[in-house]
Design a protein around this motif. Structure first.
Motif, short mmCIF file in Angstrom:
data_model
loop_
_atom_site.label_atom_id
_atom_site.label_comp_id
_atom_site.label_asym_id
_atom_site.label_seq_id
_atom_site.Cartn_x
_atom_site.Cartn_y
_atom_site.Cartn_z
N PHE A 99 -41.81 10.55 -21.31
CA PHE A 99 -43.26 10.53 -21.12
C PHE A 99 -43.64 9.65 -19.92
CE2 PHE A 99 -47.43 8.50 -22.05
CZ PHE A 99 -48.22 9.65 -21.91
N GLY A 100 -42.99 8.53 -19.74
CA GLY A 100 -43.27 7.66 -18.60
C GLY A 100 -43.01 8.33 -17.27
N PHE A 101 -41.86 9.02 -17.16
CA PHE A 101 -41.55 9.72 -15.91
C PHE A 101 -42.57 10.84 -15.65
CE2 PHE A 101 -36.91 8.56 -16.83
CZ PHE A 101 -36.98 7.42 -16.04
N LEU A 102 -42.85 11.61 -16.67
CA LEU A 102 -43.81 12.71 -16.50
C LEU A 102 -45.21 12.19 -16.24
CD1 LEU A 102 -42.63 15.25 -19.24
CD2 LEU A 102 -42.47 15.48 -16.76
N LEU A 103 -45.56 11.05 -16.83
CA LEU A 103 -46.88 10.47 -16.59
C LEU A 103 -47.04 10.06 -15.13
CD1 LEU A 103 -49.57 9.53 -17.83
CD2 LEU A 103 -48.49 7.32 -18.25
N LEU A 104 -46.02 9.44 -14.58
CA LEU A 104 -46.08 9.07 -13.16
C LEU A 104 -46.28 10.28 -12.26
CD1 LEU A 104 -43.27 6.37 -12.88
CD2 LEU A 104 -45.73 6.02 -12.66
N ILE A 105 -45.54 11.32 -12.53
CA ILE A 105 -45.61 12.51 -11.69
C ILE A 105 -46.91 13.28 -11.92
CG2 ILE A 105 -44.53 14.76 -11.24
CD1 ILE A 105 -41.84 13.39 -11.98
N CYS A 106 -47.23 13.56 -13.18
CA CYS A 106 -48.39 14.40 -13.49
C CYS A 106 -49.72 13.70 -13.19
CB CYS A 106 -48.36 14.85 -14.95
SG CYS A 106 -47.00 15.97 -15.31
N ALA A 107 -49.80 12.41 -13.43
CA ALA A 107 -51.05 11.69 -13.15
C ALA A 107 -51.29 11.63 -11.64
CB ALA A 107 -51.01 10.29 -13.74
N THR A 108 -50.23 11.45 -10.86
CA THR A 108 -50.38 11.42 -9.40
C THR A 108 -50.81 12.78 -8.88
OG1 THR A 108 -48.67 9.73 -9.28
CG2 THR A 108 -49.20 10.89 -7.24
N VAL A 109 -50.16 13.84 -9.36
CA VAL A 109 -50.53 15.20 -8.93
C VAL A 109 -51.96 15.52 -9.39
CG1 VAL A 109 -49.99 17.65 -9.25
CG2 VAL A 109 -48.17 16.02 -8.80
N GLY A 110 -52.31 15.12 -10.60
CA GLY A 110 -53.66 15.37 -11.11
C GLY A 110 -54.73 14.63 -10.31
N ALA A 111 -54.46 13.39 -9.94
CA ALA A 111 -55.41 12.62 -9.13
C ALA A 111 -55.57 13.26 -7.76
CB ALA A 111 -54.95 11.17 -9.00
N ALA A 112 -54.48 13.74 -7.17
CA ALA A 112 -54.56 14.40 -5.87
C ALA A 112 -55.34 15.70 -5.97
CB ALA A 112 -53.16 14.66 -5.33
N LEU A 113 -55.13 16.47 -7.03
CA LEU A 113 -55.89 17.70 -7.21
C LEU A 113 -57.37 17.42 -7.48
CD1 LEU A 113 -53.41 19.90 -9.28
CD2 LEU A 113 -54.05 20.14 -6.88
N GLY A 114 -57.66 16.34 -8.19
CA GLY A 114 -59.07 15.95 -8.41
C GLY A 114 -59.75 15.56 -7.11
N ALA A 115 -59.04 14.83 -6.25
CA ALA A 115 -59.60 14.45 -4.95
C ALA A 115 -59.81 15.68 -4.08
CB ALA A 115 -58.68 13.46 -4.25
#
Length: 144
Positions: A99-115
């Motif tokens: 979950f930690g690894f996926l959280l780092l990757i998915c939250a970063t990609v999600g923040a970039a897509l939100g921006a």
């Protein structure tokens, strides 16, 4: 543009024969007891500027929402797979590490897509911009 204004004229005191007044009080007021002194003249400057008025998205909210959606996707992906290593692989990770690894990757990609979404929405709303005239009024004493 400058406009000099004097203070409004003070009303004349009511005489002793005035309506609804006490004769002694009116005479004391006309003697100079309660009559205010004339105020200094004031100068008012009004400036006009042409401005563009448009709506703009709040980038922070879009980025935060994207990161939260990424965290939910990471949680779903964590429990979507069995967690058993493939045959012949020696490295094992528990669910928290995955979950930690996926959280780092998915939250970063999600923040970039939100921006990116906020940027595209900002560009689309910029086409609806309208011109307006803003007036700024400042008042100060005539001597300044």
């Amino acid at each position: 543009m400058s406009d000099t204004q004097n203070s409004p004229e003070t009303p004349e005191p009511i005489s002793a024969s005035g309506v609804g007044g006490n004769g002694a009080a009116s005479a004391a007021a006309s003697a100079g007891g309660d009559v205010p002194a004339p105020a200094e003249p004031v100068e008012t400057e009004v400036t006009s500027d042409a401005v563009m008025v448009r709506r703009a998205p709040c980038y922070g909210r879009f980025i935060t929402l994207g990161a939260l959606v990424g965290a939910v996707v990471a949680l779903i992906l964590t429990f979507a797979f069995s967690g058993e290593p493939p045959e012949g692989q020696l490295v094992e990770f528990d669910k928290g590490q995955i979950f930690g690894f996926l959280l780092l990757i998915c939250a970063t990609v999600g923040a970039a897509l939100g921006a990116l979404t906020a940027l595209l929405l900002d560009r689309a709303l910029a086409r609806r911009a309208a011109a307006a005239i803003a007036e700024h009024e400042s008042t100060h004493r005539a001597g300044e």
